[in-house]
Design a protein around this motif. Structure first.
Motif, PDB file in Angstrom:
ATOM      1  N   THR A 168      -4.392   0.891 -11.850  1.00  0.00           N
ATOM      2  CA  THR A 168      -3.440   1.252 -10.797  1.00  0.00           C
ATOM      3  C   THR A 168      -3.828   0.598  -9.470  1.00  0.00           C
ATOM      4  OG1 THR A 168      -3.007   3.400 -11.857  1.00  0.00           O
ATOM      5  CG2 THR A 168      -2.358   3.160  -9.548  1.00  0.00           C
ATOM      6  N   ALA A 169      -5.101   0.607  -9.174  1.00  0.00           N
ATOM      7  CA  ALA A 169      -5.577  -0.035  -7.942  1.00  0.00           C
ATOM      8  C   ALA A 169      -5.251  -1.522  -7.957  1.00  0.00           C
ATOM      9  CB  ALA A 169      -7.079   0.185  -7.787  1.00  0.00           C
TER      10      ALA A 169
ATOM     11  N   ILE B 299      -1.383  -2.024  -7.423  1.00  0.00           N
ATOM     12  CA  ILE B 299      -0.994  -1.783  -6.028  1.00  0.00           C
ATOM     13  C   ILE B 299      -1.433  -2.942  -5.153  1.00  0.00           C
ATOM     14  CG2 ILE B 299      -1.382  -0.318  -4.005  1.00  0.00           C
ATOM     15  CD1 ILE B 299      -1.629   2.061  -5.920  1.00  0.00           C
ATOM     16  N   SER B 300      -2.668  -3.403  -5.364  1.00  0.00           N
ATOM     17  CA  SER B 300      -3.188  -4.520  -4.582  1.00  0.00           C
ATOM     18  C   SER B 300      -2.350  -5.770  -4.785  1.00  0.00           C
ATOM     19  CB  SER B 300      -4.644  -4.788  -4.975  1.00  0.00           C
ATOM     20  OG  SER B 300      -5.151  -5.911  -4.284  1.00  0.00           O
ATOM     21  N   LYS B 301      -1.924  -5.988  -6.034  1.00  0.00           N
ATOM     22  CA  LYS B 301      -1.144  -7.184  -6.360  1.00  0.00           C
ATOM     23  C   LYS B 301       0.271  -7.119  -5.808  1.00  0.00           C
ATOM     24  CE  LYS B 301       0.351 -10.025 -10.295  1.00  0.00           C
ATOM     25  NZ  LYS B 301       0.338 -10.175 -11.768  1.00  0.00           N
ATOM     26  N   GLU B 302       0.916  -5.944  -5.897  1.00  0.00           N
ATOM     27  CA  GLU B 302       2.320  -5.829  -5.511  1.00  0.00           C
ATOM     28  C   GLU B 302       2.547  -5.378  -4.076  1.00  0.00           C
ATOM     29  OE1 GLU B 302       4.873  -3.842  -8.242  1.00  0.00           O
ATOM     30  OE2 GLU B 302       3.826  -4.605 -10.025  1.00  0.00           O
ATOM     31  N   MET B 303       1.620  -4.587  -3.528  1.00  0.00           N
ATOM     32  CA  MET B 303       1.807  -4.081  -2.168  1.00  0.00           C
ATOM     33  C   MET B 303       0.722  -4.523  -1.202  1.00  0.00           C
ATOM     34  SD  MET B 303       3.337  -0.197  -2.481  1.00  0.00           S
ATOM     35  CE  MET B 303       2.380   0.416  -3.855  1.00  0.00           C
ATOM     36  N   GLY B 304      -0.335  -5.104  -1.728  1.00  0.00           N
ATOM     37  CA  GLY B 304      -1.424  -5.533  -0.873  1.00  0.00           C
ATOM     38  C   GLY B 304      -2.328  -4.376  -0.477  1.00  0.00           C
TER      39      GLY B 304
ATOM     40  N   PRO C 155      -3.843  -1.498   2.265  1.00  0.00           N
ATOM     41  CA  PRO C 155      -4.875  -0.820   1.475  1.00  0.00           C
ATOM     42  C   PRO C 155      -4.296  -0.267   0.170  1.00  0.00           C
ATOM     43  CG  PRO C 155      -4.079   0.650   3.166  1.00  0.00           C
ATOM     44  CD  PRO C 155      -3.366  -0.660   3.392  1.00  0.00           C
ATOM     45  N   VAL C 156      -5.182  -0.056  -0.788  1.00  0.00           N
ATOM     46  CA  VAL C 156      -4.767   0.500  -2.075  1.00  0.00           C
ATOM     47  C   VAL C 156      -4.610   2.014  -1.968  1.00  0.00           C
ATOM     48  CG1 VAL C 156      -5.539   0.941  -4.436  1.00  0.00           C
ATOM     49  CG2 VAL C 156      -5.785  -1.350  -3.450  1.00  0.00           C
ATOM     50  N   PHE C 157      -5.480   2.622  -1.179  1.00  0.00           N
ATOM     51  CA  PHE C 157      -5.459   4.080  -1.035  1.00  0.00           C
ATOM     52  C   PHE C 157      -4.753   4.510   0.242  1.00  0.00           C
ATOM     53  CE2 PHE C 157      -9.288   3.216  -3.589  1.00  0.00           C
ATOM     54  CZ  PHE C 157      -8.991   3.971  -4.714  1.00  0.00           C
ATOM     55  N   TYR C 158      -4.083   5.637   0.145  1.00  0.00           N
ATOM     56  CA  TYR C 158      -3.453   6.279   1.300  1.00  0.00           C
ATOM     57  C   TYR C 158      -4.418   7.349   1.765  1.00  0.00           C
ATOM     58  CZ  TYR C 158      -0.426   9.723   3.618  1.00  0.00           C
ATOM     59  OH  TYR C 158       0.114  10.634   4.498  1.00  0.00           O
TER      60      TYR C 158
ATOM     61  N   PHE D 278      -3.359   7.375  -4.037  1.00  0.00           N
ATOM     62  CA  PHE D 278      -2.919   5.993  -4.182  1.00  0.00           C
ATOM     63  C   PHE D 278      -1.703   5.782  -3.285  1.00  0.00           C
ATOM     64  CE2 PHE D 278      -5.070   5.663  -8.461  1.00  0.00           C
ATOM     65  CZ  PHE D 278      -5.881   4.584  -8.106  1.00  0.00           C
ATOM     66  N   ARG D 279      -1.630   4.624  -2.670  1.00  0.00           N
ATOM     67  CA  ARG D 279      -0.493   4.299  -1.812  1.00  0.00           C
ATOM     68  C   ARG D 279       0.730   4.014  -2.672  1.00  0.00           C
ATOM     69  NH1 ARG D 279       1.266  -0.331   1.670  1.00  0.00           N
ATOM     70  NH2 ARG D 279      -0.115  -1.697   0.484  1.00  0.00           N
ATOM     71  N   THR D 280       1.856   4.621  -2.324  1.00  0.00           N
ATOM     72  CA  THR D 280       3.093   4.426  -3.088  1.00  0.00           C
ATOM     73  C   THR D 280       4.223   3.886  -2.214  1.00  0.00           C
ATOM     74  OG1 THR D 280       3.744   6.733  -2.688  1.00  0.00           O
ATOM     75  CG2 THR D 280       2.537   6.258  -4.725  1.00  0.00           C
ATOM     76  N   MET D 281       3.963   3.746  -0.910  1.00  0.00           N
ATOM     77  CA  MET D 281       4.995   3.284   0.015  1.00  0.00           C
ATOM     78  C   MET D 281       4.513   2.090   0.833  1.00  0.00           C
ATOM     79  SD  MET D 281       6.477   6.840   1.571  1.00  0.00           S
ATOM     80  CE  MET D 281       6.862   8.240   0.512  1.00  0.00           C
ATOM     81  N   THR D 282       5.461   1.308   1.299  1.00  0.00           N
ATOM     82  CA  THR D 282       5.141   0.206   2.204  1.00  0.00           C
ATOM     83  C   THR D 282       5.062   0.747   3.628  1.00  0.00           C
ATOM     84  OG1 THR D 282       7.449  -0.344   2.714  1.00  0.00           O
ATOM     85  CG2 THR D 282       6.490  -1.324   0.726  1.00  0.00           C
ATOM     86  N   ASP D 283       4.691  -0.094   4.552  1.00  0.00           N
ATOM     87  CA  ASP D 283       4.646   0.291   5.966  1.00  0.00           C
ATOM     88  C   ASP D 283       5.835  -0.285   6.734  1.00  0.00           C
ATOM     89  OD1 ASP D 283       2.216   1.698   5.704  1.00  0.00           O
ATOM     90  OD2 ASP D 283       1.077  -0.166   5.823  1.00  0.00           O
TER      91      ASP D 283
END
Length: 214
Positions: free
Chosen positions: A33-34, A37-42, A44-47, A64-69
């Motif tokens: 999962t990390a 997330i890193s590949k698709e959203m960059g 940080p991986v964690f929220y 885990f981060r599920t949203m963009t900024d």
């Protein structure tokens, strides 16, 4: 809960053993999962966000981060529904976003079971009755989570949390853990109706007296 010292000790033992075992078992999922997330959203991986723990003590919650900024032209974050990614939806629907909180359990920030740790900014909005939820360790899952989760209103959540505090036992925690597994498998209560996640808590004047399935 303060009147049951031995059960409280066993609760902590279960927390440490359960969180440690969970991290070992779910390590491949956490790592994959990390990576996704890193590949698709960059990064940080964690929220990481400050939450209110037992007695309102601040701590940093891991998810885990599920949203963009993504922000609007004024520099304000867009609504959750617009920032929640397709990958984020999958992570949330499977509750994988909660797995990093096992580190919080090992650290003693929270328990496996207890009222969900809410934002620090919500604490001043609690009325006298609602503050009872801070008398116990906050948790990854709880009585409110197995009785509706984000499908509940804030008043219903607090009613469930207060019932848990007033009726806590080690056996109740075990029941909640077992039912949580079933709820996760069924993907129930992920979001509030009409919301991508859950609307903000704006405070209440009094608790709605409901049976809350107790």
């Amino acid at each position: 809960m303060n009147k049951k010292p031995f059960q409280r000790f066993l609760k902590r033992v279960i927390d440490v053993c359960g969180a440690g075992f969970g991290l070992v078992v779910f390590l491949p999922i956490i790592a994959f999962t990390a990576y996704k997330i890193s590949k698709e959203m960059g990064s940080p991986v964690f929220y990481n966000h400050m939450r209110a723990g037992q007695n309102g003590k601040p701590f940093k919650l891991y998810k885990f981060r599920t949203m963009t900024d993504a922000k609007d032209t004024n520099g304000s974050l867009l609504p959750d529904a617009e920032r929640l990614t397709h990958l984020g939806q999958k992570i949330r629907s499977s509750s994988i976003d909660e797995l990093p909180q096992l580190f919080n359990v090992l650290k003693g920030d929270i328990s496996l079971v207890g009222p969900r740790p809410l934002l620090l900014e919500y604490v001043p909005l609690y009325n006298h009755e609602q503050r009872i939820r801070l008398d116990v360790p906050q948790g990854i899952t709880g009585w409110a989570q197995i009785n509706g989760r984000n499908e509940l209103t804030w008043e219903q959540k607090f009613t469930n949390d207060m019932w848990y505090v007033n009726n806590w036992s080690l056996w109740l925690d075990i029941k909640i853990l077992l039912v949580t597994v079933l709820k996760v498998l069924k993907h129930e209560g992920i979001s509030a109706e009409g919301e991508a996640t859950m609307p903000r808590f704006e405070g209440t004047h009094s608790i709605v007296k409901e049976r809350c399935g107790c």
